[in-house]
Design a protein around this motif. Structure first.
Motif, mmCIF file in Angstrom:
data_model
loop_
_atom_site.group_PDB
_atom_site.id
_atom_site.type_symbol
_atom_site.label_atom_id
_atom_site.label_comp_id
_atom_site.label_asym_id
_atom_site.label_seq_id
_atom_site.Cartn_x
_atom_site.Cartn_y
_atom_site.Cartn_z
ATOM 1 N N ALA A 257 0.831 -1.041 0.072
ATOM 2 C CA ALA A 257 0.152 0.147 0.094
ATOM 3 C C ALA A 257 0.964 1.101 -0.144
ATOM 4 C CB ALA A 257 -1.118 -0.096 1.214
ATOM 5 N N PRO A 258 0.562 2.192 -0.762
ATOM 6 C CA PRO A 258 1.428 3.558 -0.900
ATOM 7 C C PRO A 258 1.459 4.318 0.297
ATOM 8 C CG PRO A 258 -0.415 3.724 -2.264
ATOM 9 C CD PRO A 258 -0.510 2.242 -1.597
ATOM 10 N N TYR A 259 0.314 4.215 1.067
ATOM 11 C CA TYR A 259 0.083 5.270 2.222
ATOM 12 C C TYR A 259 -0.814 4.448 3.330
ATOM 13 C CZ TYR A 259 1.683 9.330 -0.370
ATOM 14 O OH TYR A 259 2.462 10.072 -1.006
ATOM 15 N N GLY A 260 -0.444 4.848 4.589
ATOM 16 C CA GLY A 260 -1.377 4.239 5.595
ATOM 17 C C GLY A 260 -1.441 4.992 6.845
ATOM 18 N N ILE A 261 -2.359 4.721 7.669
ATOM 19 C CA ILE A 261 -2.602 5.468 8.788
ATOM 20 C C ILE A 261 -2.385 4.842 9.968
ATOM 21 C CG2 ILE A 261 -4.437 6.799 10.209
ATOM 22 C CD1 ILE A 261 -5.662 7.697 7.432
ATOM 23 N N VAL A 262 -1.305 5.100 10.748
ATOM 24 C CA VAL A 262 -0.945 4.398 11.835
ATOM 25 C C VAL A 262 -0.728 5.412 13.125
ATOM 26 C CG1 VAL A 262 0.147 2.420 10.416
ATOM 27 C CG2 VAL A 262 1.562 4.585 11.472
ATOM 28 N N TYR A 263 -0.078 4.830 14.127
ATOM 29 C CA TYR A 263 0.085 5.801 15.205
ATOM 30 C C TYR A 263 1.798 6.202 14.981
ATOM 31 C CZ TYR A 263 -3.610 3.612 17.913
ATOM 32 O OH TYR A 263 -4.905 3.337 18.452
ATOM 33 N N ARG A 264 2.024 7.306 15.556
ATOM 34 C CA ARG A 264 3.553 8.015 15.379
ATOM 35 C C ARG A 264 4.515 7.041 15.971
ATOM 36 N NH1 ARG A 264 4.127 13.240 19.023
ATOM 37 N NH2 ARG A 264 3.502 11.764 20.544
ATOM 38 N N THR A 265 3.890 6.099 17.070
ATOM 39 C CA THR A 265 4.907 5.208 17.508
ATOM 40 C C THR A 265 5.399 4.026 16.783
ATOM 41 O OG1 THR A 265 3.083 4.292 18.853
ATOM 42 C CG2 THR A 265 4.358 5.754 20.006
ATOM 43 N N ASP A 266 4.249 3.645 15.850
ATOM 44 C CA ASP A 266 4.445 2.360 14.852
ATOM 45 C C ASP A 266 5.307 3.027 14.014
ATOM 46 O OD1 ASP A 266 2.397 0.551 16.160
ATOM 47 O OD2 ASP A 266 1.011 1.978 15.517
#
Length: 261
Positions: A191-200
């Motif tokens: 996937a070109p982009y993703g939404i995750v936590y800053r810590t991940d």
């Protein structure tokens, strides 16, 4: 014959003492503390568990998954001593069912959600209303935790809705079973982009932070912690205190979490 009876009685008596000793041995002595923790906590909590072992001599074992999956496992009777959720909702879910010890509950940590890219040379993205995220994705997918259950997915959807972006990308979402699974999709280039936590994002050198979501675009990200109602582990309370200690706080902050005061 008499001698044989004597030895038989002695053997039975010895066995009886052995069984009695076993019966009266505390069942929880030396038992590992079992922690069910949100997937995003893995790096920090692994380090904390190492420190707990060095300082206390005790053992802690952690099971990492989406908070939703862990809460349901606890509901079904899974043997957990501590639950650390990535949002308030799943802790509330267990609290409503009397499955945590309410007087042990507290808010432990905070976090931020970010947009990550698989391309280390990707340009920075200003996340604001009107962002053409669909254009950035092209024919690719947006990796994020399942938006109906995984906390990171719920936070991400809330932010995209607040910014007016959700309708343009809803059909492009690749929902994952946990935030770490979403991170892996981006890290592997699936996937070109993703939404995750800053810590991940900080834990995976295969991704780059393209932009950070405004804090006011989603509900506050809060990680609550509590001892489960069924825990009988004598070390659970001491472990919980250690997780809230200054030493643990430093390890959480080193991974990018904010520590609740």
């Amino acid at each position: 014959m008499q001698e044989r009876r004597y030895w038989l009685k002695a053997a039975i008596l010895t066995m009886g003492f052995a069984l009695a000793a076993t019966a009266f041995t505390p069942a929880q002595a030396g038992e590992k503390v079992t922690v069910f923790a949100a997937a995003s906590l893995k790096n920090a909590l692994d380090a904390i568990n190492d420190e707990w072992r060095k300082e206390s001599g005790g053992e802690a074992t952690a099971s990492y998954a989406a908070s939703s999956a862990l809460a349901r496992q606890i509901e079904q009777g899974a043997p957990a001593d501590i639950f650390i959720s990535a949002d308030l909702a799943w802790m509330d879910y267990l609290a409503d069912k009397k499955l945590i010890k309410a007087d042990t509950r507290s808010n432990l940590l905070g976090n931020r959600i970010v947009l990550v890219s698989a391309n280390a040379n990707a340009k920075a993205v200003e996340i604001k209303p009107g962002l053409d995220l669909a254009g950035l994705l092209g024919d690719g997918r947006l990796a994020m935790g399942a938006v109906d259950s995984v906390p990171a997915g719920k936070y991400g959807k809330a932010a995209l809705e607040k910014l007016g972006i959700w309708p343009t990308v809803e059909q492009k979402v690749a929902g994952a079973e946990s935030v770490r699974a979403a991170l892996l999709l981006v890290s592997r280039g699936e996937a070109p982009y993703g939404i995750v936590y800053r810590t991940d994002a900080a834990a995976d050198p295969g991704v780059k932070v393209a932009g950070t979501f405004p804090e006011d675009s989603h509900p506050p990200i809060i990680y609550p912690v509590a001892i489960t109602a069924d825990s009988r582990n004598a070390d659970a309370a001491a472990y919980l205190e250690f997780v809230k200690s200054p030493k643990a706080a430093a390890l959480f902050e080193a991974q990018g979490f904010t520590v609740s005061k």
